[in-house]
Scaffold this motif. Structure first.
Motif: not given
Length: 290
Positions: A24-32, A207-217, A257-262
């Motif tokens: 997660a620490l290595l993720a480099k999210p951008t504003q693209k 009926d799931l919560d994305p944020v809960t998934m982020f926290n778990a993984n 999440s570790g998101v890099e691209h949306i």
């Protein structure tokens, strides 16, 4: 509380906190802002150059491909020619969806090689598994077999300098005793090699919560599909910001999440598709990334 304005700063802040897994620490999210080109599938099959031009004019920085084959390439363009088209429009394609059913079900390793070659020619970062045919996913043991094949594919991608990711719908959340297909994929794939592209619409529809998934993984969800749910009919999509998905809450937890691209995606329209993608872009840029 983390705000959307810190979307670009999370990686640095989390290094000090050290509460997340290293991935997660290595993720480099951008504003693209990217778009999954399946959104414009009816248009791009007729005029790939025109569609790419309109995507760029709408403000998008990135695209995600779909449907590549050795016969039809990228809508009739060889990978290098498609890359040139993107470059001419100041676009990049960090990922692409490639059909994996034959690789998983029939062991066609040549398919994977072809996908890797195409992805590298377009300068992608990720090869994405977009869907699983019904026959491949009837039991927990089927998902274990899929996880095994994904690990093997991810190793091949890594040797080629690429990553592998899996894109969900909602069928993966079907229960098999005390687990789900998605849990099996998360738990039985190498977390350092197999990443996930989280389709936010399908998660919410299940009926799931994305944020809960982020926290778990933490750190596993390196890409998102930003697709909104029609308020009147959950089976339909609508322009981002016009539906019932709480994207602000989700984007507030982007770093977890570790998101890099949306990638904006929409599968059906009540208005002109090009007007739609302009509207979605404007909402994401103004309300979720600024």
């Amino acid at each position: 509380m983390t705000t959307r304005r810190t979307f670009l700063q999370h990686a640095a802040l989390l290094t000090a906190g050290a509460f997340l897994a290293p991935s997660a620490l290595l993720a480099k999210p951008t504003q693209k802002v990217g778009i999954q080109l399946y959104t414009l599938r009816e248009q791009i099959s007729k005029d790939v150059k025109g569609v790419i031009g309109k995507v760029a004019k709408a403000g998008y920085n990135e695209v995600e491909t779909y449907g590549y084959s050795l016969k039809n390439k990228f809508w009739g363009l060889e990978p290098k020619a498609f890359k040139q088209l993107l470059s001419a429009n100041k676009l990049t394609a960090p990922s692409g969806h490639f059909g994996f059913d034959d690789y998983i079900g029939a062991g066609k390793d040549d398919d994977l090689k072809a996908y890797i070659d195409a992805a590298k020619a377009v300068d992608m970062k990720y090869v994405v598994v977009p869907y699983l045919g019904d026959k491949l996913r009837q039991s927990a043991s089927d998902y274990q077999r899929i996880a095994e094949r994904l690990n093997t594919a991810a190793e091949a991608c890594k040797r080629a300098g690429l990553g592998l990711a899996y894109h969900n719908h909602d069928f993966e959340f079907q229960k098999f005793d005390n687990t789900t297909g998605y849990d099996i994929l998360l738990n039985e794939t190498d977390k350092d090699l197999v990443k996930f592209e989280l389709d936010l619409y399908w998660v919410v529809r299940a009926d799931l919560d994305p944020v809960t998934m982020f926290n778990a993984n933490p750190g596993r969800f390196v890409m998102w599909h930003v697709k909104d749910m029609d308020k009147a009919n959950p089976k339909l999509n609508t322009e981002v910001g016009s539906g019932s998905v709480n994207f602000r809450k989700i984007f507030d937890q982007a770093s977890q999440s570790g998101v890099e691209h949306i990638f904006v995606e929409q599968e059906n329209f009540a208005i002109d598709p090009f007007k739609s993608i302009n509207q979605s872009y404007a909402y994401v840029k103004k309300n979720l990334l600024s």
